[in-house]
Design a protein around this motif. Sequence first.
Motif, PDB file in Angstrom:
ATOM      1  N   LEU A 101       0.829  -1.204   0.000  1.00  0.00           N
ATOM      2  CA  LEU A 101       0.000   0.000   0.000  1.00  0.00           C
ATOM      3  C   LEU A 101       0.862   1.252   0.000  1.00  0.00           C
ATOM      4  O   LEU A 101       1.928   1.276   0.612  1.00  0.00           O
ATOM      5  CB  LEU A 101      -0.846   0.055   1.265  1.00  0.00           C
ATOM      6  N   GLY A 102       0.359   2.302  -0.607  1.00  0.00           N
ATOM      7  CA  GLY A 102       0.955   3.618  -0.471  1.00  0.00           C
ATOM      8  C   GLY A 102       0.379   4.308   0.752  1.00  0.00           C
ATOM      9  O   GLY A 102      -0.711   3.949   1.237  1.00  0.00           O
ATOM     10  N   TYR A 103       1.084   5.291   1.270  1.00  0.00           N
ATOM     11  CA  TYR A 103       0.641   6.020   2.459  1.00  0.00           C
ATOM     12  C   TYR A 103      -0.739   6.645   2.252  1.00  0.00           C
ATOM     13  O   TYR A 103      -1.618   6.512   3.100  1.00  0.00           O
ATOM     14  CB  TYR A 103       1.679   7.091   2.827  1.00  0.00           C
ATOM     15  N   ASP A 104      -0.942   7.322   1.128  1.00  0.00           N
ATOM     16  CA  ASP A 104      -2.218   8.002   0.884  1.00  0.00           C
ATOM     17  C   ASP A 104      -3.388   7.016   0.860  1.00  0.00           C
ATOM     18  O   ASP A 104      -4.454   7.299   1.399  1.00  0.00           O
ATOM     19  CB  ASP A 104      -2.179   8.792  -0.427  1.00  0.00           C
ATOM     20  N   HIS A 105      -3.179   5.859   0.242  1.00  0.00           N
ATOM     21  CA  HIS A 105      -4.231   4.842   0.193  1.00  0.00           C
ATOM     22  C   HIS A 105      -4.524   4.312   1.596  1.00  0.00           C
ATOM     23  O   HIS A 105      -5.684   4.131   1.973  1.00  0.00           O
ATOM     24  CB  HIS A 105      -3.819   3.722  -0.752  1.00  0.00           C
ATOM     25  N   LEU A 106      -3.479   4.096   2.386  1.00  0.00           N
ATOM     26  CA  LEU A 106      -3.671   3.639   3.762  1.00  0.00           C
ATOM     27  C   LEU A 106      -4.477   4.650   4.565  1.00  0.00           C
ATOM     28  O   LEU A 106      -5.414   4.285   5.275  1.00  0.00           O
ATOM     29  CB  LEU A 106      -2.326   3.381   4.444  1.00  0.00           C
ATOM     30  N   VAL A 107      -4.141   5.926   4.438  1.00  0.00           N
ATOM     31  CA  VAL A 107      -4.882   6.957   5.179  1.00  0.00           C
ATOM     32  C   VAL A 107      -6.334   7.011   4.720  1.00  0.00           C
ATOM     33  O   VAL A 107      -7.245   7.183   5.535  1.00  0.00           O
ATOM     34  CB  VAL A 107      -4.185   8.331   5.069  1.00  0.00           C
ATOM     35  N   GLU A 108      -6.576   6.832   3.431  1.00  0.00           N
ATOM     36  CA  GLU A 108      -7.952   6.788   2.922  1.00  0.00           C
ATOM     37  C   GLU A 108      -8.722   5.641   3.580  1.00  0.00           C
ATOM     38  O   GLU A 108      -9.854   5.826   4.050  1.00  0.00           O
ATOM     39  CB  GLU A 108      -7.939   6.599   1.402  1.00  0.00           C
ATOM     40  N   ILE A 109      -8.108   4.473   3.650  1.00  0.00           N
ATOM     41  CA  ILE A 109      -8.755   3.316   4.274  1.00  0.00           C
ATOM     42  C   ILE A 109      -8.987   3.564   5.763  1.00  0.00           C
ATOM     43  O   ILE A 109     -10.078   3.325   6.287  1.00  0.00           O
ATOM     44  CB  ILE A 109      -7.923   2.039   4.044  1.00  0.00           C
ATOM     45  N   LEU A 110      -7.972   4.063   6.464  1.00  0.00           N
ATOM     46  CA  LEU A 110      -8.118   4.347   7.895  1.00  0.00           C
ATOM     47  C   LEU A 110      -9.217   5.366   8.151  1.00  0.00           C
ATOM     48  O   LEU A 110      -9.959   5.264   9.132  1.00  0.00           O
ATOM     49  CB  LEU A 110      -6.790   4.839   8.479  1.00  0.00           C
ATOM     50  N   THR A 111      -9.333   6.359   7.276  1.00  0.00           N
ATOM     51  CA  THR A 111     -10.342   7.410   7.446  1.00  0.00           C
ATOM     52  C   THR A 111     -11.738   6.825   7.458  1.00  0.00           C
ATOM     53  O   THR A 111     -12.537   7.105   8.361  1.00  0.00           O
ATOM     54  CB  THR A 111     -10.203   8.481   6.346  1.00  0.00           C
ATOM     55  N   PHE A 112     -12.075   5.995   6.475  1.00  0.00           N
ATOM     56  CA  PHE A 112     -13.444   5.466   6.488  1.00  0.00           C
ATOM     57  C   PHE A 112     -13.621   4.351   7.508  1.00  0.00           C
ATOM     58  O   PHE A 112     -14.712   4.182   8.046  1.00  0.00           O
ATOM     59  CB  PHE A 112     -13.952   5.104   5.088  1.00  0.00           C
ATOM     60  N   ILE A 113     -12.561   3.614   7.838  1.00  0.00           N
ATOM     61  CA  ILE A 113     -12.695   2.604   8.892  1.00  0.00           C
ATOM     62  C   ILE A 113     -13.031   3.283  10.215  1.00  0.00           C
ATOM     63  O   ILE A 113     -13.946   2.875  10.929  1.00  0.00           O
ATOM     64  CB  ILE A 113     -11.415   1.752   9.028  1.00  0.00           C
ATOM     65  N   ILE A 114     -12.307   4.329  10.547  1.00  0.00           N
ATOM     66  CA  ILE A 114     -12.544   5.026  11.813  1.00  0.00           C
ATOM     67  C   ILE A 114     -13.908   5.707  11.801  1.00  0.00           C
ATOM     68  O   ILE A 114     -14.630   5.698  12.801  1.00  0.00           O
ATOM     69  CB  ILE A 114     -11.390   6.006  12.105  1.00  0.00           C
ATOM     70  N   HIS A 115     -14.294   6.256  10.666  1.00  0.00           N
ATOM     71  CA  HIS A 115     -15.601   6.899  10.554  1.00  0.00           C
ATOM     72  C   HIS A 115     -16.739   5.901  10.726  1.00  0.00           C
ATOM     73  O   HIS A 115     -17.752   6.195  11.369  1.00  0.00           O
ATOM     74  CB  HIS A 115     -15.716   7.606   9.199  1.00  0.00           C
ATOM     75  N   ASP A 116     -16.589   4.714  10.148  1.00  0.00           N
ATOM     76  CA  ASP A 116     -17.683   3.737  10.104  1.00  0.00           C
ATOM     77  C   ASP A 116     -17.735   2.780  11.287  1.00  0.00           C
ATOM     78  O   ASP A 116     -18.709   2.058  11.439  1.00  0.00           O
ATOM     79  CB  ASP A 116     -17.588   2.905   8.823  1.00  0.00           C
ATOM     80  N   SER A 117     -16.683   2.744  12.117  1.00  0.00           N
ATOM     81  CA  SER A 117     -16.637   1.782  13.217  1.00  0.00           C
ATOM     82  C   SER A 117     -16.445   2.509  14.542  1.00  0.00           C
ATOM     83  O   SER A 117     -16.366   3.729  14.590  1.00  0.00           O
ATOM     84  CB  SER A 117     -15.482   0.796  13.004  1.00  0.00           C
ATOM     85  N   ASN A 118     -16.346   1.728  15.595  1.00  0.00           N
ATOM     86  CA  ASN A 118     -16.004   2.255  16.911  1.00  0.00           C
ATOM     87  C   ASN A 118     -14.596   1.751  17.227  1.00  0.00           C
ATOM     88  O   ASN A 118     -14.434   0.619  17.684  1.00  0.00           O
ATOM     89  CB  ASN A 118     -17.013   1.773  17.961  1.00  0.00           C
ATOM     90  N   LEU A 119     -13.603   2.576  16.965  1.00  0.00           N
ATOM     91  CA  LEU A 119     -12.218   2.174  17.203  1.00  0.00           C
ATOM     92  C   LEU A 119     -11.961   2.118  18.700  1.00  0.00           C
ATOM     93  O   LEU A 119     -12.107   3.107  19.403  1.00  0.00           O
ATOM     94  CB  LEU A 119     -11.251   3.153  16.536  1.00  0.00           C
ATOM     95  N   VAL A 120     -11.575   0.933  19.183  1.00  0.00           N
ATOM     96  CA  VAL A 120     -11.319   0.762  20.610  1.00  0.00           C
ATOM     97  C   VAL A 120      -9.830   0.745  20.932  1.00  0.00           C
ATOM     98  O   VAL A 120      -9.445   0.804  22.095  1.00  0.00           O
ATOM     99  CB  VAL A 120     -12.007  -0.508  21.171  1.00  0.00           C
ATOM    100  N   GLY A 121      -8.996   0.669  19.900  1.00  0.00           N
ATOM    101  CA  GLY A 121      -7.553   0.700  20.115  1.00  0.00           C
ATOM    102  C   GLY A 121      -6.819   0.363  18.834  1.00  0.00           C
ATOM    103  O   GLY A 121      -7.417  -0.090  17.863  1.00  0.00           O
ATOM    104  N   PHE A 122      -5.511   0.614  18.854  1.00  0.00           N
ATOM    105  CA  PHE A 122      -4.698   0.267  17.696  1.00  0.00           C
ATOM    106  C   PHE A 122      -3.250   0.120  18.114  1.00  0.00           C
ATOM    107  O   PHE A 122      -2.834   0.615  19.156  1.00  0.00           O
ATOM    108  CB  PHE A 122      -4.838   1.301  16.568  1.00  0.00           C
ATOM    109  N   ASP A 123      -2.506  -0.600  17.293  1.00  0.00           N
ATOM    110  CA  ASP A 123      -1.062  -0.662  17.461  1.00  0.00           C
ATOM    111  C   ASP A 123      -0.438  -0.665  16.084  1.00  0.00           C
ATOM    112  O   ASP A 123      -1.111  -0.911  15.081  1.00  0.00           O
ATOM    113  CB  ASP A 123      -0.625  -1.882  18.286  1.00  0.00           C
TER     114      ASP A 123
END
Length: 159
Positions: A101-123
């Motif tokens: 993955l490229g950085y921009d694509h990863l941030v795009e994925i993280l953006t909608f994952i965090i928007h659509d879910s309840n993030l309880v933690g990450f590492d």
Amino acid sequence: DICGVKNTHASAFLRAIEKLDDGKAIHLGFKNVGSSLYADYHHLGARQVHIISASDLRNPAASNAKIREFVKGKNLYISLDLDALNPGEAPGVGTPSPGGLGYDHLVEILTFIIHDSNLVGFDIVELCPVYDQSERTSILVATLIATIASLVSIKETGS
């Protein structure tokens, strides 16, 4: 298992899904399925782990829809393995390999994952400072942590 060893740095995800109910995990960016990992890869499918490979992610319209469907409304823990990134952008990782993955694509994925879910933690794992001579990957990791924290804050505050 790698060389007959069940618990290694490369088997953490497999060991984690053995503790989860079927269908409760998603694996994004899977790149290398060597002969020693082939059986483990199929084991993931048998456990009903949603697998979206690095090659699948090259079609964002299809892969993003699958990811969004899986994460929508769920409590979610993200373990981000830096090996999933393209080594041109993140050279200081434990097992760099092309096709990530490229950085921009990863941030795009993280953006909608965090928007659509309840993030309880990450590492974030697999930063290898000895290979990160320019500190490029360390800077990327710091930026990712700040980005994830900002996305969570924006979601929680609505601004």
